[in-house]
Design a protein around this motif. Structure first.
Motif, PDB file in Angstrom:
ATOM      1  N   MET A 194       0.832  -1.208   0.000  1.00 23.63           N
ATOM      2  CA  MET A 194       0.000   0.000   0.000  1.00 23.63           C
ATOM      3  C   MET A 194       0.864   1.254   0.000  1.00 23.63           C
ATOM      4  O   MET A 194       0.584   2.219  -0.719  1.00 23.63           O
ATOM      5  CB  MET A 194      -0.937  -0.007   1.211  1.00 23.63           C
ATOM      6  N   GLN A 195       1.927   1.225   0.784  1.00 21.30           N
ATOM      7  CA  GLN A 195       2.816   2.384   0.832  1.00 21.30           C
ATOM      8  C   GLN A 195       3.492   2.603  -0.518  1.00 21.30           C
ATOM      9  O   GLN A 195       3.532   3.722  -1.040  1.00 21.30           O
ATOM     10  CB  GLN A 195       3.870   2.200   1.918  1.00 21.30           C
ATOM     11  N   ARG A 196       4.031   1.532  -1.094  1.00 19.26           N
ATOM     12  CA  ARG A 196       4.711   1.663  -2.388  1.00 19.26           C
ATOM     13  C   ARG A 196       3.760   2.165  -3.466  1.00 19.26           C
ATOM     14  O   ARG A 196       4.108   3.036  -4.270  1.00 19.26           O
ATOM     15  CB  ARG A 196       5.326   0.320  -2.797  1.00 19.26           C
ATOM     16  N   ASN A 197       2.556   1.618  -3.485  1.00 21.78           N
ATOM     17  CA  ASN A 197       1.571   2.051  -4.474  1.00 21.78           C
ATOM     18  C   ASN A 197       1.161   3.506  -4.262  1.00 21.78           C
ATOM     19  O   ASN A 197       0.889   4.227  -5.228  1.00 21.78           O
ATOM     20  CB  ASN A 197       0.334   1.150  -4.419  1.00 21.78           C
ATOM     21  N   GLY A 204       1.278   8.790  -6.643  1.00 21.86           N
ATOM     22  CA  GLY A 204       1.298  10.209  -6.312  1.00 21.86           C
ATOM     23  C   GLY A 204       0.387  10.580  -5.161  1.00 21.86           C
ATOM     24  O   GLY A 204       0.311  11.755  -4.770  1.00 21.86           O
ATOM     25  N   ARG A 205      -0.355   9.603  -4.612  1.00 20.46           N
ATOM     26  CA  ARG A 205      -1.208   9.901  -3.457  1.00 20.46           C
ATOM     27  C   ARG A 205      -0.363  10.275  -2.246  1.00 20.46           C
ATOM     28  O   ARG A 205      -0.781  11.068  -1.409  1.00 20.46           O
ATOM     29  CB  ARG A 205      -2.097   8.703  -3.125  1.00 20.46           C
ATOM     30  N   LEU A 206       0.834   9.695  -2.146  1.00 20.29           N
ATOM     31  CA  LEU A 206       1.789  10.087  -1.111  1.00 20.29           C
ATOM     32  C   LEU A 206       2.890  10.890  -1.793  1.00 20.29           C
ATOM     33  O   LEU A 206       3.391  10.507  -2.850  1.00 20.29           O
ATOM     34  CB  LEU A 206       2.380   8.845  -0.428  1.00 20.29           C
ATOM     35  N   LEU A 207       3.259  12.011  -1.189  1.00 21.44           N
ATOM     36  CA  LEU A 207       4.202  12.932  -1.821  1.00 21.44           C
ATOM     37  C   LEU A 207       5.639  12.538  -1.522  1.00 21.44           C
ATOM     38  O   LEU A 207       5.984  12.164  -0.396  1.00 21.44           O
ATOM     39  CB  LEU A 207       3.937  14.359  -1.345  1.00 21.44           C
ATOM     40  N   SER A 208       6.469  12.624  -2.548  1.00 22.24           N
ATOM     41  CA  SER A 208       7.897  12.380  -2.397  1.00 22.24           C
ATOM     42  C   SER A 208       8.660  13.618  -2.857  1.00 22.24           C
ATOM     43  O   SER A 208       8.096  14.491  -3.521  1.00 22.24           O
ATOM     44  CB  SER A 208       8.327  11.147  -3.202  1.00 22.24           C
ATOM     45  N   SER A 209       9.941  13.672  -2.515  1.00 21.15           N
ATOM     46  CA  SER A 209      10.743  14.866  -2.792  1.00 21.15           C
ATOM     47  C   SER A 209      11.898  14.544  -3.722  1.00 21.15           C
ATOM     48  O   SER A 209      12.637  13.582  -3.503  1.00 21.15           O
ATOM     49  CB  SER A 209      11.300  15.446  -1.477  1.00 21.15           C
ATOM     50  N   GLY A 243      17.876   2.966   3.522  1.00 26.78           N
ATOM     51  CA  GLY A 243      16.792   3.856   3.110  1.00 26.78           C
ATOM     52  C   GLY A 243      16.030   3.381   1.895  1.00 26.78           C
ATOM     53  O   GLY A 243      15.327   4.170   1.252  1.00 26.78           O
ATOM     54  N   LEU A 244      16.135   2.088   1.534  1.00 25.08           N
ATOM     55  CA  LEU A 244      15.364   1.584   0.402  1.00 25.08           C
ATOM     56  C   LEU A 244      13.867   1.795   0.602  1.00 25.08           C
ATOM     57  O   LEU A 244      13.134   2.060  -0.336  1.00 25.08           O
ATOM     58  CB  LEU A 244      15.639   0.089   0.193  1.00 25.08           C
ATOM     59  N   GLN A 245      13.412   1.654   1.861  1.00 26.86           N
ATOM     60  CA  GLN A 245      11.984   1.783   2.143  1.00 26.86           C
ATOM     61  C   GLN A 245      11.579   3.222   2.478  1.00 26.86           C
ATOM     62  O   GLN A 245      10.417   3.472   2.778  1.00 26.86           O
ATOM     63  CB  GLN A 245      11.598   0.855   3.303  1.00 26.86           C
ATOM     64  N   HIS A 246      12.520   4.159   2.408  1.00 25.63           N
ATOM     65  CA  HIS A 246      12.206   5.567   2.704  1.00 25.63           C
ATOM     66  C   HIS A 246      11.800   6.237   1.387  1.00 25.63           C
ATOM     67  O   HIS A 246      12.526   7.054   0.818  1.00 25.63           O
ATOM     68  CB  HIS A 246      13.429   6.253   3.319  1.00 25.63           C
ATOM     69  N   TYR A 247      10.604   5.871   0.901  1.00 26.53           N
ATOM     70  CA  TYR A 247      10.188   6.265  -0.446  1.00 26.53           C
ATOM     71  C   TYR A 247       9.900   7.756  -0.591  1.00 26.53           C
ATOM     72  O   TYR A 247       9.750   8.241  -1.717  1.00 26.53           O
ATOM     73  CB  TYR A 247       8.961   5.457  -0.866  1.00 26.53           C
ATOM     74  N   ARG A 248       9.818   8.478   0.497  1.00 25.99           N
ATOM     75  CA  ARG A 248       9.586   9.920   0.386  1.00 25.99           C
ATOM     76  C   ARG A 248      10.771  10.623  -0.264  1.00 25.99           C
ATOM     77  O   ARG A 248      10.644  11.718  -0.793  1.00 25.99           O
ATOM     78  CB  ARG A 248       9.307  10.502   1.781  1.00 25.99           C
ATOM     79  N   GLU A 297      11.116  -6.400   2.279  1.00 26.87           N
ATOM     80  CA  GLU A 297      10.329  -6.347   1.048  1.00 26.87           C
ATOM     81  C   GLU A 297      10.609  -7.626   0.262  1.00 26.87           C
ATOM     82  O   GLU A 297      11.602  -8.314   0.520  1.00 26.87           O
ATOM     83  CB  GLU A 297      10.720  -5.128   0.197  1.00 26.87           C
ATOM     84  N   PRO A 298       9.753  -7.957  -0.710  1.00 26.63           N
ATOM     85  CA  PRO A 298       9.984  -9.175  -1.495  1.00 26.63           C
ATOM     86  C   PRO A 298      11.291  -9.113  -2.274  1.00 26.63           C
ATOM     87  O   PRO A 298      11.747  -8.032  -2.674  1.00 26.63           O
ATOM     88  CB  PRO A 298       8.780  -9.212  -2.449  1.00 26.63           C
TER      89      PRO A 298
END
Length: 344
Positions: free
Chosen positions: A39-42, A47-52, A158-163, A191-192
């Motif tokens: 859910m986080q990755r999607n 674009g529902r979650l903002l990244s920089s 930080g692989l999972q720090h998608y922001r 993650e898989p």
């Protein structure tokens, strides 16, 4: 206390190497963990979650297997490779165990408790700006503001720090591979294994278990090389590992202590071993009652031991520096990925 923590950690890691009773009992929770991660990755992908996006390219070095796989030597290798290619690299890191929520610029003489042992080692060995902070976007922005010459950022984990948007992702495996192939808490994976990445690095002599053949075939082999030890009390005193004699204890408070022990045995040493928890706090002096002529420790542990009065004066303590050696054209391939970025 340290021995109990190390034993518990060891038992859990062994359980994660197979699909036994404990792993099967935890498997339903791993499905929930995986669903939340997806859910986080999607969310970031849609674009529902903002990244920089930062004004400098970002290279993330991380692992899917929880704990250490050799990221710190790989980061140091990468910093040197980038510098040799004309870049001005800087590093950002979470700073495990730090006491502050704020972003901290890591000085070579900083306290490990303030900045973390791995970032301190990177600052000392790589000789580049290092910034630590739980928020990697904030850490990266602070790094660029404090050190405006930096034109490429290496993220230690930080692989999972998608922001934080990234330009290159490097996933590192060691000889444990993917363990039993399950996500936390039934297995060791964050993650898989099928997760996308730009490059795969395997810190092992052979293809580890659980890593698909197509991924392994396209991977770059890495090995950690250490041929000498230097006295903790006086780093100018060096001795070849093969010339060490007497009663030798090898101690390691890293993610995979056995990797350190295996390297020493491969150098021809007969050793007793002391596996300590990762990021062990040496203020309790685990060597006080040890009967040994030589105690070999890792560089990561040495940055803490050097700041403890009882340990920094212990003439039995010798540090074994290691350097990453990587087969194939990994450095060139990374540079090709970066080529064309406006800050290059």
């Amino acid at each position: 206390m340290a021995s109990n923590a190390a034993t518990l950690e060891s038992l859990l890691l062994r359980a994660w190497q197979r699909r036994g009773v404990l792993a099967c009992m935890l498997w339903p929770l791993s499905l929930l963990f995986g669903a939340l991660g997806a859910m986080q990755r999607n969310g970031y992908r849609s674009g529902r979650l903002l990244s920089s996006r930062l004004p400098a390219p970002v290279i993330v070095v991380g692992n899917l297997f929880v704990g250490g796989t050799g990221k710190t030597p790989l980061v140091i290798w990468l910093v040197h490779a980038l510098r040799n290619a004309g870049y001005v690299p800087g590093v950002i890191s979470r700073g495990y165990g730090t006491r502050h929520d704020s972003v901290i610029d890591v000085a070579p003489d900083a306290l490990p408790a303030e900045v973390g042992d791995e970032p301190l080692l990177i600052a000392q060995r790589a000789g580049c700006p290092v910034m630590v902070g739980r928020d990697r976007v904030a850490a990266a922005r602070a790094l660029l503001q404090k050190h405006p010459a930096v034109n490429v950022i290496v993220s230690d984990d930080g692989l999972q720090h998608y922001r934080l948007q990234r330009d290159v992702e490097i996933v590192l495996f060691d000889e444990r591979g993917a363990g039993n192939g399950w996500l936390l808490p039934a297995g060791p994976l964050r993650e898989p294994v099928s997760r996308r990445r730009d490059f795969t690095v395997v810190n092992a002599a052979r293809t580890p278990p659980g890593v698909a053949a197509d991924i392994a075939a396209d991977s770059h082999r890495m090995r950690l090389v250490g041929g000498f030890a230097e006295a903790l009390v006086d780093p100018t005193r060096r001795i070849a590992l093969g010339d060490l004699s007497g009663r030798i204890l090898a101690a390691a408070g890293i993610g995979n202590p056995e990797r350190f022990f295996s390297m020493l045995r491969a150098a021809g040493l007969t050793i007793r071993t002391m596996a300590l928890p990762d990021h062990h706090d040496f203020r309790d002096d685990p060597f006080r009652s040890v009967h040994a002529d030589v105690i070999l420790i890792t560089e990561k542990d040495a940055v803490k031991c050097r700041q403890i009065e009882a340990l920094k004066a212990d003439s039995r303590l010798w540090v074994v520096p290691v350097a990453a050696q990587i087969d194939g054209p990994l450095a060139q391939l990374i540079l090709e990925k970066l080529h064309g970025h406006p800050t290059a």
